[in-house]
Scaffold this active site. Structure first.
Site, mmCIF file in Angstrom:
data_model
loop_
_atom_site.group_PDB
_atom_site.id
_atom_site.type_symbol
_atom_site.label_atom_id
_atom_site.label_comp_id
_atom_site.label_asym_id
_atom_site.label_seq_id
_atom_site.Cartn_x
_atom_site.Cartn_y
_atom_site.Cartn_z
ATOM 1 N N SER A 163 0.854 -1.194 0.000
ATOM 2 C CA SER A 163 0.000 0.000 0.000
ATOM 3 C C SER A 163 0.886 1.240 0.000
ATOM 4 O O SER A 163 1.725 1.376 -0.883
ATOM 5 C CB SER A 163 -0.953 -0.034 1.208
ATOM 6 O OG SER A 163 -1.871 1.035 1.160
ATOM 7 N N THR A 164 0.755 2.102 0.982
ATOM 8 C CA THR A 164 1.489 3.365 0.981
ATOM 9 C C THR A 164 2.997 3.130 0.950
ATOM 10 O O THR A 164 3.542 2.416 1.782
ATOM 11 C CB THR A 164 1.128 4.184 2.236
ATOM 12 O OG1 THR A 164 -0.288 4.275 2.334
ATOM 13 C CG2 THR A 164 1.725 5.572 2.161
ATOM 14 N N HIS A 189 -2.500 -1.057 -3.295
ATOM 15 C CA HIS A 189 -3.592 -0.103 -3.126
ATOM 16 C C HIS A 189 -3.264 1.179 -3.892
ATOM 17 O O HIS A 189 -2.347 1.911 -3.526
ATOM 18 C CB HIS A 189 -3.782 0.250 -1.645
ATOM 19 C CG HIS A 189 -4.154 -0.927 -0.797
ATOM 20 N ND1 HIS A 189 -3.952 -0.958 0.572
ATOM 21 C CD2 HIS A 189 -4.727 -2.128 -1.117
ATOM 22 C CE1 HIS A 189 -4.390 -2.107 1.056
ATOM 23 N NE2 HIS A 189 -4.853 -2.837 0.047
ATOM 24 N N MET A 282 -0.410 1.213 5.246
ATOM 25 C CA MET A 282 -1.179 1.594 6.423
ATOM 26 C C MET A 282 -2.335 0.625 6.621
ATOM 27 O O MET A 282 -2.907 0.113 5.661
ATOM 28 C CB MET A 282 -1.713 3.017 6.256
ATOM 29 C CG MET A 282 -2.404 3.584 7.473
ATOM 30 S SD MET A 282 -2.661 5.366 7.315
ATOM 31 C CE MET A 282 -0.974 5.948 7.406
ATOM 32 N N ASP A 285 -4.664 -4.666 6.063
ATOM 33 C CA ASP A 285 -5.014 -5.530 4.933
ATOM 34 C C ASP A 285 -3.842 -6.449 4.599
ATOM 35 O O ASP A 285 -2.700 -5.996 4.472
ATOM 36 C CB ASP A 285 -5.379 -4.675 3.711
ATOM 37 C CG ASP A 285 -5.898 -5.517 2.555
ATOM 38 O OD1 ASP A 285 -6.455 -6.605 2.813
ATOM 39 O OD2 ASP A 285 -5.757 -5.083 1.399
#
Length: 341
Positions: A163-164, A189, A282, A285
């Site tokens: 993600s991030t 993401h 973050m 998930d």
């Protein structure tokens, strides 16, 4: 604590819109705005903002060079603000690979400028303010170049969730994957509009072929499949002849597509013949899905805190006991190749 933001955009109208969207938030303050890179550089020195929003489609400047200088000389969380152009998508993908923590689309699905973004930019700013940028990751000598032309893999497939900060981490990880790697699937993401450009940017640095995943596509060695995002989860199916399943669904663990969904399908389809890798991001998930893979006997890896932009997703997996190995991003490929060979 108030989050201090600098806005860099060549459009006075856009600067005003972004300022208005952030200024109505009680915990966010726009400390300054800049119309070009030179102004932005001086204002970063003057105000030392917590977050910078950066439009990289500005005339008279190279936004990528400016971003790279920020990341090298004064590491600061940067959110890329992008229009609906193809060039903007490509530049955004490259910016994420250089260390920008996230991207924000100026336009809605129709390509127009929405009156209200329902707090989307403010949410990204809050997330970005929690980032800890420690400069560029060290990149060891490429394992792919050191490997033999053909590697005898026992692993049937690899799944990666991020993600991030994930695009930058994926660049480092995939750089060391050999051309004949097992089929590899990625859920990152990201706004679906940027997914094709990110896949192309990863393909440029990876010896294997990185493609955007398509429905019912058979899994092939030497291929890396990047989830297209949008409103579909990515799973694997078909134990004897595995293939990609892209199906609509509700968000899982707050995301669509979800890393948990991909990992759970890996556990069901491949059992102990799979590898799961959970990278920076973050939230949580992927943690439950990685646990399912570990319980099925798969080899599981979580990125360590020191090299994560955000340690949320790996931390959650480690807390569950889902990670067989916790490793810095620069050595994860080594662990995978040793296990797979």
């Amino acid at each position: 604590m108030t989050i201090r933001v600098l806005i860099v955009d060549d459009s006075a109208t856009m600067r005003a819109i972004l300022t208005a969207r952030l200024s109505r938030e009680p915990d966010i303050e726009v400390v300054a705005v800049a119309g070009n890179a030179a102004e932005g550089r001086e204002l970063i020195k003057l105000h030392d903002p917590d977050v910078v929003t950066l439009d990289i489609e500005m005339p008279g400047m190279n936004g990528l060079d400016f971003l790279e200088k920020i990341m090298t000389l004064r590491p600061t969380p940067v959110i890329i603000v992008s229009g609906a152009t193809q060039q903007g998508n490509e530049l955004t993908a490259r910016a994420l690979a250089l260390g920008a923590v996230d991207c924000y689309s100026k336009c809605d699905r129709s390509g127009g400028l929405p009156m209200d973004d329902h707090g989307a930019l403010a949410a990204l700013v809050r997330q970005a303010s929690q980032m800890r940028k420690s400069g560029r990751f060290a990149r060891p000598a490429s394992l792919a170049r050191q490997a033999a032309d053909k590697v005898p893999f026992n692993v049937r497939a690899i799944a990666i969730g991020s993600s991030t900060g994930g695009v930058e981490a994926l660049q480092i990880l995939l750089r060391d994957f050999p051309a004949d790697c097992p089929p590899t699937l990625i859920v990152q993401h990201v706004n679906a509009r940027f997914a094709p450009a990110i896949a192309r940017s990863l393909d440029e640095i990876c010896a294997a072929h990185v493609v955007l995943a398509e429905p019912d596509l058979p899994l092939r060695a030497g291929h890396v499949y990047f989830a297209p995002g949008g409103e579909r989860h990515m799973r694997v199916g078909g134990t004897d002849s595995p293939y990609i399943r892209l199906r609509p669904g509700d968000p899982v663990s707050g995301h669509l597509p979800s890393v948990d969904v991909l990992f759970a399908s890996m556990a069901e389809t491949f059992g102990n013949a799979g590898v799961g890798i959970l990278l920076t991001g973050m939230g949580s998930d992927g943690a439950n899905g990685l646990l399912a893979m570990a319980q099925a006997g798969a080899f599981t890896i979580a990125q360590d805190e020191a090299t994560c932009t955000v340690f949320g997703m790996p931390r959650a997996a480690i807390a569950l006991g889902a990670a067989s190995v916790v490793a810095p991003i620069g050595s994860i490929a080594r662990h995978v190749l040793r296990k797979a060979a």
